[in-house]
Design a protein around this motif. Structure first.
Motif, PDB file in Angstrom:
ATOM      1  N   ILE A 188      30.513   9.123  10.856  1.00  0.00           N
ATOM      2  CA  ILE A 188      30.890   7.733  11.279  1.00  0.00           C
ATOM      3  C   ILE A 188      30.558   6.947  10.069  1.00  0.00           C
ATOM      4  N   SER A 189      31.173   6.095   9.484  1.00  0.00           N
ATOM      5  CA  SER A 189      30.982   5.168   8.374  1.00  0.00           C
ATOM      6  C   SER A 189      31.693   3.845   8.448  1.00  0.00           C
ATOM      7  N   ARG A 190      31.288   2.909   7.871  1.00  0.00           N
ATOM      8  CA  ARG A 190      31.818   1.518   7.895  1.00  0.00           C
ATOM      9  C   ARG A 190      32.054   0.728   6.716  1.00  0.00           C
ATOM     10  N   ASP A 191      32.991  -0.075   6.617  1.00  0.00           N
ATOM     11  CA  ASP A 191      33.042  -0.877   5.450  1.00  0.00           C
ATOM     12  C   ASP A 191      32.920  -2.209   5.807  1.00  0.00           C
ATOM     13  N   ASN A 192      31.879  -2.783   5.806  1.00  0.00           N
ATOM     14  CA  ASN A 192      31.371  -4.036   6.339  1.00  0.00           C
ATOM     15  C   ASN A 192      32.314  -5.226   5.634  1.00  0.00           C
ATOM     16  N   ALA A 193      32.751  -5.206   4.447  1.00  0.00           N
ATOM     17  CA  ALA A 193      33.397  -6.227   3.969  1.00  0.00           C
ATOM     18  C   ALA A 193      34.740  -6.295   4.405  1.00  0.00           C
ATOM     19  N   LYS A 194      35.126  -5.265   5.141  1.00  0.00           N
ATOM     20  CA  LYS A 194      36.840  -5.080   5.674  1.00  0.00           C
ATOM     21  C   LYS A 194      36.368  -4.900   7.290  1.00  0.00           C
ATOM     22  N   ASN A 195      35.459  -5.126   7.844  1.00  0.00           N
ATOM     23  CA  ASN A 195      35.137  -4.875   9.209  1.00  0.00           C
ATOM     24  C   ASN A 195      35.977  -3.745   9.512  1.00  0.00           C
ATOM     25  N   THR A 196      35.867  -2.475   9.181  1.00  0.00           N
ATOM     26  CA  THR A 196      36.499  -1.379   9.424  1.00  0.00           C
ATOM     27  C   THR A 196      35.385  -0.221   9.751  1.00  0.00           C
ATOM     28  N   VAL A 197      35.733   0.496  10.688  1.00  0.00           N
ATOM     29  CA  VAL A 197      35.087   1.822  10.934  1.00  0.00           C
ATOM     30  C   VAL A 197      35.626   3.004  10.777  1.00  0.00           C
ATOM     31  N   PHE A 198      35.197   4.007  10.354  1.00  0.00           N
ATOM     32  CA  PHE A 198      35.942   5.307  10.016  1.00  0.00           C
ATOM     33  C   PHE A 198      35.019   6.526  10.841  1.00  0.00           C
ATOM     34  N   LEU A 199      35.855   7.461  11.135  1.00  0.00           N
ATOM     35  CA  LEU A 199      35.601   8.674  11.982  1.00  0.00           C
ATOM     36  C   LEU A 199      35.900   9.599  11.269  1.00  0.00           C
ATOM     37  N   GLN A 200      35.475  10.520  10.555  1.00  0.00           N
ATOM     38  CA  GLN A 200      35.902  11.559   9.913  1.00  0.00           C
ATOM     39  C   GLN A 200      35.594  13.145  10.853  1.00  0.00           C
ATOM     40  N   MET A 201      36.319  13.601  11.345  1.00  0.00           N
ATOM     41  CA  MET A 201      36.316  14.545  12.354  1.00  0.00           C
ATOM     42  C   MET A 201      36.655  16.119  11.423  1.00  0.00           C
ATOM     43  N   GLY A 207      40.044 -11.323  13.140  1.00  0.00           N
ATOM     44  CA  GLY A 207      40.057 -12.320  14.037  1.00  0.00           C
ATOM     45  C   GLY A 207      38.881 -12.965  14.079  1.00  0.00           C
ATOM     46  N   SER A 208      38.290 -13.533  15.248  1.00  0.00           N
ATOM     47  CA  SER A 208      37.131 -14.371  15.282  1.00  0.00           C
ATOM     48  C   SER A 208      36.000 -13.732  15.560  1.00  0.00           C
ATOM     49  N   ILE A 209      35.733 -12.743  14.257  1.00  0.00           N
ATOM     50  CA  ILE A 209      34.351 -12.027  14.399  1.00  0.00           C
ATOM     51  C   ILE A 209      33.380 -12.658  13.405  1.00  0.00           C
ATOM     52  N   PHE A 210      32.289 -13.089  13.704  1.00  0.00           N
ATOM     53  CA  PHE A 210      31.359 -13.549  12.873  1.00  0.00           C
ATOM     54  C   PHE A 210      30.058 -12.704  12.434  1.00  0.00           C
ATOM     55  N   SER A 211      29.660 -11.609  13.601  1.00  0.00           N
ATOM     56  CA  SER A 211      28.766 -10.877  12.867  1.00  0.00           C
ATOM     57  C   SER A 211      28.673  -9.730  14.105  1.00  0.00           C
ATOM     58  N   ILE A 212      28.804  -8.582  13.269  1.00  0.00           N
ATOM     59  CA  ILE A 212      29.140  -7.285  14.003  1.00  0.00           C
ATOM     60  C   ILE A 212      27.950  -6.683  14.013  1.00  0.00           C
ATOM     61  N   ASN A 213      27.399  -6.427  15.183  1.00  0.00           N
ATOM     62  CA  ASN A 213      26.132  -5.525  15.397  1.00  0.00           C
ATOM     63  C   ASN A 213      26.393  -4.186  15.163  1.00  0.00           C
ATOM     64  N   ALA A 214      27.458  -3.788  15.862  1.00  0.00           N
ATOM     65  CA  ALA A 214      27.614  -2.138  15.852  1.00  0.00           C
ATOM     66  C   ALA A 214      29.070  -2.355  16.118  1.00  0.00           C
ATOM     67  N   MET A 215      29.470  -0.961  15.505  1.00  0.00           N
ATOM     68  CA  MET A 215      31.258  -0.521  15.616  1.00  0.00           C
ATOM     69  C   MET A 215      31.026   1.086  16.270  1.00  0.00           C
ATOM     70  N   GLY A 216      32.042   1.613  16.934  1.00  0.00           N
ATOM     71  CA  GLY A 216      31.908   2.969  17.212  1.00  0.00           C
ATOM     72  C   GLY A 216      32.955   3.449  17.832  1.00  0.00           C
ATOM     73  N   TRP A 217      33.004   4.434  18.540  1.00  0.00           N
ATOM     74  CA  TRP A 217      34.074   5.121  19.016  1.00  0.00           C
ATOM     75  C   TRP A 217      33.700   6.193  20.239  1.00  0.00           C
ATOM     76  N   TYR A 218      34.599   5.821  21.197  1.00  0.00           N
ATOM     77  CA  TYR A 218      34.426   6.557  22.383  1.00  0.00           C
ATOM     78  C   TYR A 218      35.721   7.374  22.594  1.00  0.00           C
ATOM     79  N   ARG A 219      35.583   8.213  23.686  1.00  0.00           N
ATOM     80  CA  ARG A 219      36.901   9.074  23.830  1.00  0.00           C
ATOM     81  C   ARG A 219      36.940   9.332  25.300  1.00  0.00           C
ATOM     82  N   GLN A 220      38.292   9.594  25.850  1.00  0.00           N
ATOM     83  CA  GLN A 220      38.454   9.790  27.170  1.00  0.00           C
ATOM     84  C   GLN A 220      39.679  10.991  27.211  1.00  0.00           C
ATOM     85  N   ALA A 221      39.021  12.085  27.837  1.00  0.00           N
ATOM     86  CA  ALA A 221      40.139  13.159  27.963  1.00  0.00           C
ATOM     87  C   ALA A 221      40.712  12.898  29.592  1.00  0.00           C
TER      88      ALA A 221
END
Length: 114
Positions: free
Chosen positions: A69-82, A26-40
């Motif tokens: 945590i890692s990211r692919d900036n070209a694809k605006n994708t973030v990963f979380l290996q657990m 979508g309309s994302i021009f500059s991503i400053n941070a990406m991440g994960w939260y969780r809720q039990a």
């Protein structure tokens, strides 16, 4: 509009691994941070991990040494290996993106059986 699509959750036995992915579009021009939260169930949403634009990372104490945590900036994708998952990791995991605003995914369920 910005859409975050998460994938990779599921059911795993204690000691197992899962890899979560979150793709932003979508309309994302500059991503400053990406991440994960969780809720039990019955608990507040808590930070799991975040990766900044410059690739620096921050982890919750209970994720250090097990999650990456890692990211692919070209694809605006973030990963979380657990790895080495524990029953207390059971929660709904939410992806977020911080650009000019904060955007949230719908969440993906992670269930770790003992």
């Amino acid at each position: 509009q910005v859409q975050l699509v998460e994938s990779g959750g599921g059911l795993v036995q204690a000691g197992g691994s899962l890899r979560l992915s979150c793709a932003a579009s979508g309309s994302i021009f500059s991503i400053n941070a990406m991440g994960w939260y969780r809720q039990a169930p019955g608990k507040q949403r808590e930070l799991v991990a975040v990766i900044m634009k410059g690739a620096s990372t921050k982890y919750a104490d209970n994720a250090k040494g097990r999650f990456t945590i890692s990211r692919d900036n070209a694809k605006n994708t973030v990963f979380l290996q657990m790895n080495n998952l524990k029953p207390e990791d059971t929660a709904v995991y939410y992806c977020y993106v911080y650009s000019s605003l904060v955007y949230w995914g719908r969440g993906t369920q992670v269930t770790v059986s003992s």
